[in-house]
Design a protein around this motif. Structure first.
Motif, PDB file in Angstrom:
ATOM      1  N   HIS A 257       0.839  -1.208   0.000  1.00  0.00           N
ATOM      2  CA  HIS A 257       0.000   0.000   0.000  1.00  0.00           C
ATOM      3  C   HIS A 257       0.870   1.253   0.000  1.00  0.00           C
ATOM      4  O   HIS A 257       0.588   2.228  -0.711  1.00  0.00           O
ATOM      5  N   LYS A 258       1.934   1.243   0.766  1.00  0.00           N
ATOM      6  CA  LYS A 258       2.834   2.392   0.868  1.00  0.00           C
ATOM      7  C   LYS A 258       3.550   2.653  -0.461  1.00  0.00           C
ATOM      8  O   LYS A 258       3.871   3.811  -0.797  1.00  0.00           O
ATOM      9  N   ALA A 259       3.789   1.599  -1.239  1.00  0.00           N
ATOM     10  CA  ALA A 259       4.486   1.749  -2.524  1.00  0.00           C
ATOM     11  C   ALA A 259       3.551   2.195  -3.644  1.00  0.00           C
ATOM     12  O   ALA A 259       4.012   2.578  -4.726  1.00  0.00           O
ATOM     13  N   ALA A 260       2.255   2.155  -3.402  1.00  0.00           N
ATOM     14  CA  ALA A 260       1.269   2.447  -4.447  1.00  0.00           C
ATOM     15  C   ALA A 260       0.935   3.929  -4.526  1.00  0.00           C
ATOM     16  O   ALA A 260       1.216   4.705  -3.610  1.00  0.00           O
ATOM     17  N   VAL A 261       0.342   4.317  -5.650  1.00  0.00           N
ATOM     18  CA  VAL A 261      -0.207   5.666  -5.802  1.00  0.00           C
ATOM     19  C   VAL A 261      -1.713   5.534  -5.904  1.00  0.00           C
ATOM     20  O   VAL A 261      -2.251   4.491  -6.306  1.00  0.00           O
ATOM     21  N   PHE A 262      -2.426   6.617  -5.562  1.00  0.00           N
ATOM     22  CA  PHE A 262      -3.876   6.568  -5.481  1.00  0.00           C
ATOM     23  C   PHE A 262      -4.492   7.783  -6.188  1.00  0.00           C
ATOM     24  O   PHE A 262      -3.775   8.695  -6.601  1.00  0.00           O
ATOM     25  N   GLY A 263      -5.807   7.759  -6.301  1.00  0.00           N
ATOM     26  CA  GLY A 263      -6.502   8.903  -6.874  1.00  0.00           C
ATOM     27  C   GLY A 263      -6.064   9.212  -8.297  1.00  0.00           C
ATOM     28  O   GLY A 263      -5.951   8.320  -9.136  1.00  0.00           O
ATOM     29  N   GLU A 264      -5.797  10.488  -8.568  1.00  0.00           N
ATOM     30  CA  GLU A 264      -5.431  10.912  -9.916  1.00  0.00           C
ATOM     31  C   GLU A 264      -4.122  10.281 -10.382  1.00  0.00           C
ATOM     32  O   GLU A 264      -3.950   9.989 -11.565  1.00  0.00           O
ATOM     33  N   GLU A 265      -3.181  10.069  -9.454  1.00  0.00           N
ATOM     34  CA  GLU A 265      -1.916   9.425  -9.836  1.00  0.00           C
ATOM     35  C   GLU A 265      -2.164   8.003 -10.309  1.00  0.00           C
ATOM     36  O   GLU A 265      -1.570   7.547 -11.304  1.00  0.00           O
ATOM     37  N   ALA A 266      -3.023   7.271  -9.603  1.00  0.00           N
ATOM     38  CA  ALA A 266      -3.348   5.904 -10.013  1.00  0.00           C
ATOM     39  C   ALA A 266      -4.053   5.906 -11.364  1.00  0.00           C
ATOM     40  O   ALA A 266      -3.759   5.081 -12.242  1.00  0.00           O
ATOM     41  N   ARG A 267      -4.982   6.850 -11.535  1.00  0.00           N
ATOM     42  CA  ARG A 267      -5.712   6.916 -12.802  1.00  0.00           C
ATOM     43  C   ARG A 267      -4.792   7.266 -13.964  1.00  0.00           C
ATOM     44  O   ARG A 267      -5.002   6.811 -15.095  1.00  0.00           O
ATOM     45  N   SER A 268      -3.755   8.039 -13.708  1.00  0.00           N
ATOM     46  CA  SER A 268      -2.820   8.371 -14.789  1.00  0.00           C
ATOM     47  C   SER A 268      -2.047   7.128 -15.237  1.00  0.00           C
ATOM     48  O   SER A 268      -1.755   6.964 -16.429  1.00  0.00           O
ATOM     49  N   VAL A 269      -1.734   6.229 -14.293  1.00  0.00           N
ATOM     50  CA  VAL A 269      -1.063   4.972 -14.652  1.00  0.00           C
ATOM     51  C   VAL A 269      -2.017   4.114 -15.474  1.00  0.00           C
ATOM     52  O   VAL A 269      -1.637   3.543 -16.511  1.00  0.00           O
ATOM     53  N   ILE A 270      -3.273   4.014 -15.026  1.00  0.00           N
ATOM     54  CA  ILE A 270      -4.260   3.216 -15.754  1.00  0.00           C
ATOM     55  C   ILE A 270      -4.462   3.773 -17.161  1.00  0.00           C
ATOM     56  O   ILE A 270      -4.561   3.025 -18.143  1.00  0.00           O
ATOM     57  N   MET A 271      -4.459   5.088 -17.287  1.00  0.00           N
ATOM     58  CA  MET A 271      -4.681   5.708 -18.592  1.00  0.00           C
ATOM     59  C   MET A 271      -3.523   5.453 -19.544  1.00  0.00           C
ATOM     60  O   MET A 271      -3.743   5.253 -20.753  1.00  0.00           O
ATOM     61  N   ARG A 272      -2.297   5.436 -19.019  1.00  0.00           N
ATOM     62  CA  ARG A 272      -1.181   5.163 -19.938  1.00  0.00           C
ATOM     63  C   ARG A 272      -1.190   3.700 -20.381  1.00  0.00           C
ATOM     64  O   ARG A 272      -0.820   3.394 -21.525  1.00  0.00           O
ATOM     65  N   VAL A 273      -1.639   2.795 -19.519  1.00  0.00           N
ATOM     66  CA  VAL A 273      -1.796   1.393 -19.927  1.00  0.00           C
ATOM     67  C   VAL A 273      -2.924   1.298 -20.946  1.00  0.00           C
ATOM     68  O   VAL A 273      -2.817   0.581 -21.951  1.00  0.00           O
ATOM     69  N   ASN A 274      -4.001   2.024 -20.696  1.00  0.00           N
ATOM     70  CA  ASN A 274      -5.131   2.057 -21.624  1.00  0.00           C
ATOM     71  C   ASN A 274      -4.677   2.532 -23.000  1.00  0.00           C
ATOM     72  O   ASN A 274      -5.055   1.979 -24.036  1.00  0.00           O
ATOM     73  N   HIS A 275      -3.858   3.561 -23.011  1.00  0.00           N
ATOM     74  CA  HIS A 275      -3.353   4.110 -24.277  1.00  0.00           C
ATOM     75  C   HIS A 275      -2.524   3.066 -25.016  1.00  0.00           C
ATOM     76  O   HIS A 275      -2.617   2.945 -26.248  1.00  0.00           O
ATOM     77  N   ALA A 276      -1.732   2.293 -24.283  1.00  0.00           N
ATOM     78  CA  ALA A 276      -0.906   1.257 -24.921  1.00  0.00           C
ATOM     79  C   ALA A 276      -1.789   0.188 -25.577  1.00  0.00           C
ATOM     80  O   ALA A 276      -1.495  -0.262 -26.697  1.00  0.00           O
ATOM     81  N   TYR A 277      -2.868  -0.206 -24.898  1.00  0.00           N
ATOM     82  CA  TYR A 277      -3.771  -1.195 -25.499  1.00  0.00           C
ATOM     83  C   TYR A 277      -4.531  -0.598 -26.682  1.00  0.00           C
ATOM     84  O   TYR A 277      -4.814  -1.301 -27.662  1.00  0.00           O
ATOM     85  N   ALA A 278      -4.856   0.688 -26.608  1.00  0.00           N
ATOM     86  CA  ALA A 278      -5.550   1.337 -27.716  1.00  0.00           C
ATOM     87  C   ALA A 278      -4.683   1.316 -28.970  1.00  0.00           C
ATOM     88  O   ALA A 278      -5.175   1.088 -30.068  1.00  0.00           O
ATOM     89  N   LYS A 279      -3.371   1.540 -28.798  1.00  0.00           N
ATOM     90  CA  LYS A 279      -2.455   1.489 -29.938  1.00  0.00           C
ATOM     91  C   LYS A 279      -2.390   0.095 -30.528  1.00  0.00           C
ATOM     92  O   LYS A 279      -2.354  -0.058 -31.752  1.00  0.00           O
ATOM     93  N   GLN A 280      -2.413  -0.926 -29.663  1.00  0.00           N
ATOM     94  CA  GLN A 280      -2.418  -2.298 -30.161  1.00  0.00           C
ATOM     95  C   GLN A 280      -3.691  -2.597 -30.929  1.00  0.00           C
ATOM     96  O   GLN A 280      -3.666  -3.334 -31.927  1.00  0.00           O
ATOM     97  N   SER A 281      -4.811  -2.061 -30.471  1.00  0.00           N
ATOM     98  CA  SER A 281      -6.093  -2.339 -31.109  1.00  0.00           C
ATOM     99  C   SER A 281      -6.164  -1.785 -32.536  1.00  0.00           C
ATOM    100  O   SER A 281      -6.872  -2.319 -33.387  1.00  0.00           O
ATOM    101  N   THR A 282      -5.444  -0.683 -32.765  1.00  0.00           N
ATOM    102  CA  THR A 282      -5.502  -0.035 -34.085  1.00  0.00           C
ATOM    103  C   THR A 282      -4.433  -0.547 -35.032  1.00  0.00           C
ATOM    104  O   THR A 282      -4.457  -0.215 -36.211  1.00  0.00           O
ATOM    105  N   ASN A 283      -3.488  -1.335 -34.516  1.00  0.00           N
ATOM    106  CA  ASN A 283      -2.406  -1.848 -35.378  1.00  0.00           C
ATOM    107  C   ASN A 283      -2.866  -3.085 -36.149  1.00  0.00           C
ATOM    108  O   ASN A 283      -3.753  -3.799 -35.750  1.00  0.00           O
TER     109      ASN A 283
END
Length: 283
Positions: A257-283
């Motif tokens: 828990h101490k090593a994790a980020v939460f709130g907007e920081e967590a969502r920014s990590v999820i969004m960059r992973v989302n972006h990576a999958y979006a690029k795969q979907s269009t390739n």
């Protein structure tokens, strides 16, 4: 039929006989116990495992003899032992197993969960969950309809909206990038995480790749209130109510828990992973 399912059916039949011998309908027994009538049906028909706590309540409500209680508690313990072995429960029906998990969650107020390689079940989108169950079916020869298992898993998620509960979930970024489904399904799963991360009951932590892990993430674990921990291994589910185990896993959870980020920081990590999958979907 697996020995697990056979044992569960036999226990359910005994419970039904006790109810009928007491001259009670399923609805009457449910009212006396403060349960939903559907639970009576699931237990009697072997669609859910009766726990020792269930057996104790049931036999008390129908006025069963002490020796009957002793025998049924022994049988419930045997069913639980078989249920913990994935080779047994996977052949007992995936939807029925999800009902067992749902019952355990219904008795829990505070959830602390760490999962290193898969999105936590209560946060899974339907199609992602479908691919997980397809994998289980292939690996263990699991029985039962995948659609039914997905439906119960989605029903389990209703608990996330209960404001009397608290969910403290932590996953490393690697769990989001473990590709267990096609890219478009993974992208939808990231959208689901973004949505649930804003729930008032939810504390969703993500450990970014750039953050150092406190220890090797050998396996995930669930802590249910301060009463039980559950650790899934490759072949079985290990659970404990020992204070030493609860304290140990509680300490490990706080380190992650101490090593994790939460709130907007967590969502920014999820969004960059989302972006990576979006690029795969269009390739």
């Amino acid at each position: 039929m697996s020995s697990f399912q056979q044992a569960r059916l036999e226990l359910g039949a005994q419970l039904r006989q006790l109810r009928e011998a007491a001259g009670m309908s399923g609805k009457e027994l449910a009212e006396r116990l403060g349960w939903q009538p559907s639970k009576i049906s699931r237990l009697e028909n072997g669609r859910q495992s009766a726990t020792e706590v269930d057996v104790l309540a049931w036999t008390g409500a129908v006025g069963a003899a002490p020796e009957t209680l002793t025998e049924l508690r022994r049988r419930a313990g045997e069913v639980e032992s078989k249920r913990a072995d994935w080779r047994h429960w996977s052949t007992g029906g995936m939807a029925a197993t999800q009902e067992d998990v749902r019952e355990r969650e219904a008795r829990t107020q505070v959830f602390r969960v760490f999962e290193p390689g898969v999105v936590i079940g209560l946060l899974q989108a339907a199609e992602y969950a479908r691919h997980i169950f397809m994998s289980v079916k292939r690996e263990f020869g699991a029985t039962g309809e995948i659609d039914a298992a997905v439906r119960v898993r989605m029903q389990r998620q209703e608990i996330l909206y209960d404001r009397s509960r608290s969910f403290r979930f932590v996953m490393p970024e690697a769990a989001l990038r473990t590709k267990l489904a096609p890219a478009d399904v993974m992208q939808a799963q990231m959208d689901r995480l973004l949505a649930v991360s804003t729930l008032p009951t939810m504390e969703l932590g993500i450990i970014p790749f750039e953050n150092q892990l406190p220890s090797v993430p050998l396996t995930g674990f669930w802590i249910f209130d301060e009463r039980m921990i559950m650790v899934p291994t490759r072949s079985k589910e290990i659970s404990s109510t020992e204070r030493a185990d609860l304290d140990f896993y509680g300490k490990v959870f706080e380190e992650y828990h101490k090593a994790a980020v939460f709130g907007e920081e967590a969502r920014s990590v999820i969004m960059r992973v989302n972006h990576a999958y979006a690029k795969q979907s269009t390739n």
